[in-house]
Write a protein that holds these residues in place. Structure first.
Motif, mmCIF file in Angstrom:
data_model
loop_
_atom_site.group_PDB
_atom_site.id
_atom_site.type_symbol
_atom_site.label_atom_id
_atom_site.label_comp_id
_atom_site.label_asym_id
_atom_site.label_seq_id
_atom_site.Cartn_x
_atom_site.Cartn_y
_atom_site.Cartn_z
ATOM 1 N N MET A 21 -0.264 3.608 2.817
ATOM 2 C CA MET A 21 -1.665 3.963 3.027
ATOM 3 C C MET A 21 -2.310 3.096 4.107
ATOM 4 O O MET A 21 -3.259 3.514 4.750
ATOM 5 N N SER A 70 -7.333 2.956 -5.680
ATOM 6 C CA SER A 70 -6.083 2.228 -5.460
ATOM 7 C C SER A 70 -6.186 1.326 -4.229
ATOM 8 O O SER A 70 -5.731 0.187 -4.242
ATOM 9 N N LEU A 71 -6.805 1.831 -3.151
ATOM 10 C CA LEU A 71 -7.009 1.007 -1.960
ATOM 11 C C LEU A 71 -7.874 -0.214 -2.279
ATOM 12 O O LEU A 71 -7.596 -1.322 -1.821
ATOM 13 N N ASN A 112 2.744 9.749 4.108
ATOM 14 C CA ASN A 112 3.576 8.906 3.254
ATOM 15 C C ASN A 112 4.975 8.701 3.852
ATOM 16 O O ASN A 112 5.263 9.174 4.955
ATOM 17 N N PHE A 140 -6.788 11.598 0.642
ATOM 18 C CA PHE A 140 -7.395 10.615 -0.241
ATOM 19 C C PHE A 140 -8.257 11.345 -1.262
ATOM 20 O O PHE A 140 -9.051 12.207 -0.932
ATOM 21 N N ASN A 141 -8.068 10.983 -2.499
ATOM 22 C CA ASN A 141 -8.943 11.440 -3.570
ATOM 23 C C ASN A 141 -9.543 10.194 -4.216
ATOM 24 O O ASN A 141 -9.294 9.072 -3.762
ATOM 25 N N VAL A 182 -0.983 13.133 2.825
ATOM 26 C CA VAL A 182 -1.545 12.925 1.497
ATOM 27 C C VAL A 182 -3.045 12.705 1.664
ATOM 28 O O VAL A 182 -3.463 11.789 2.368
ATOM 29 N N GLN A 212 -8.870 8.658 -6.937
ATOM 30 C CA GLN A 212 -7.856 7.740 -7.465
ATOM 31 C C GLN A 212 -7.202 6.935 -6.336
ATOM 32 O O GLN A 212 -6.987 5.738 -6.469
ATOM 33 N N LYS A 213 -6.890 7.580 -5.211
ATOM 34 C CA LYS A 213 -6.275 6.882 -4.079
ATOM 35 C C LYS A 213 -7.237 5.851 -3.488
ATOM 36 O O LYS A 213 -6.826 4.763 -3.101
ATOM 37 N N SER A 255 0.776 -1.247 0.000
ATOM 38 C CA SER A 255 0.000 0.000 0.000
ATOM 39 C C SER A 255 0.805 1.294 0.000
ATOM 40 O O SER A 255 0.211 2.367 0.049
ATOM 41 N N GLY A 309 -6.799 10.918 4.906
ATOM 42 C CA GLY A 309 -5.690 10.468 4.081
ATOM 43 C C GLY A 309 -4.687 9.705 4.907
ATOM 44 O O GLY A 309 -5.057 8.993 5.836
ATOM 45 N N TYR A 310 -3.427 9.889 4.578
ATOM 46 C CA TYR A 310 -2.369 9.159 5.267
ATOM 47 C C TYR A 310 -1.085 9.972 5.226
ATOM 48 O O TYR A 310 -0.989 10.992 4.539
#
Length: 168
Positions: free
Chosen positions: A59, A117-118, A102, A110-111, A108, A113-114, A56, A99-100
């Motif tokens: 993340m 990704s998760l 990095n 979360f949008n 960062v 796309q993120k 991840s 978010g998270y």
């Protein structure tokens, strides 16, 4: 549940969001798992979250996952489903709304796309886990075998999450 009569249930992941998780006196941003305890096979209940964490890019934090079943949580979906289907791989996945942090210690957010990704990480990790359990030796099983060896070699990772906390 009707599906249990026709198919074996291998995984259940209940998705939750959290707005904050405090660590000491400041807010930590991350996502993590709640799982059930297994004294017989602690690696089995930790392997899927560990694979997710490794995949991840920061993340998902395995170190902040919890693998206990408190009395107050006996009626949660996680505990009830594990009991009903007699499977180890039942989790609550807590996702930070914010978010998270990095590897460079940057926040960062979360949008879309993120978050996609998760979802891909969860799916790929399930695939790797199941492939490892019943598949021939290949690149995927070699990756998971390495993770199992890492979990086995580091007692602190097995102890990780054997704490009581507030969670689903």
């Amino acid at each position: 549940i009707e599906i249990s009569r026709n198919k074996e249930v291998a995984f259940m992941v209940d998705l939750h969001g959290h707005s904050r998780k405090y660590f000491f006196y400041w807010i930590r941003l991350f996502s993590f798992f709640y799982g059930n305890m297994s004294e017989e096979n602690p690696i089995e209940v930790r392997l899927f979250p560990f694979i997710c964490s490794k995949s991840s890019e920061g993340m998902i934090r395995f170190e902040d996952s919890t693998f206990v079943c408190e009395e107050a949580k006996k009626k949660t979906a996680r505990v009830q489903m594990a009991s009903k289907f007699k499977i180890a791989n039942v989790f609550t996945f807590e996702i930070s709304f914010y978010g998270y942090i990095n590897k460079n210690r940057e926040k960062v957010h979360f949008n879309q796309q993120k978050l996609k990704s998760l979802g891909a990480i969860l799916g790929r990790s399930m695939f790797l886990h199941e492939r490892f359990k019943g598949g021939p030796e290949n690149i995927e099983t070699a990756i998971v075998k390495k993770y199992v060896e890492e979990l086995t070699a580091k007692p602190e990772l097995i102890k990780c999450g054997d704490k009581v906390g507030s969670g689903s």
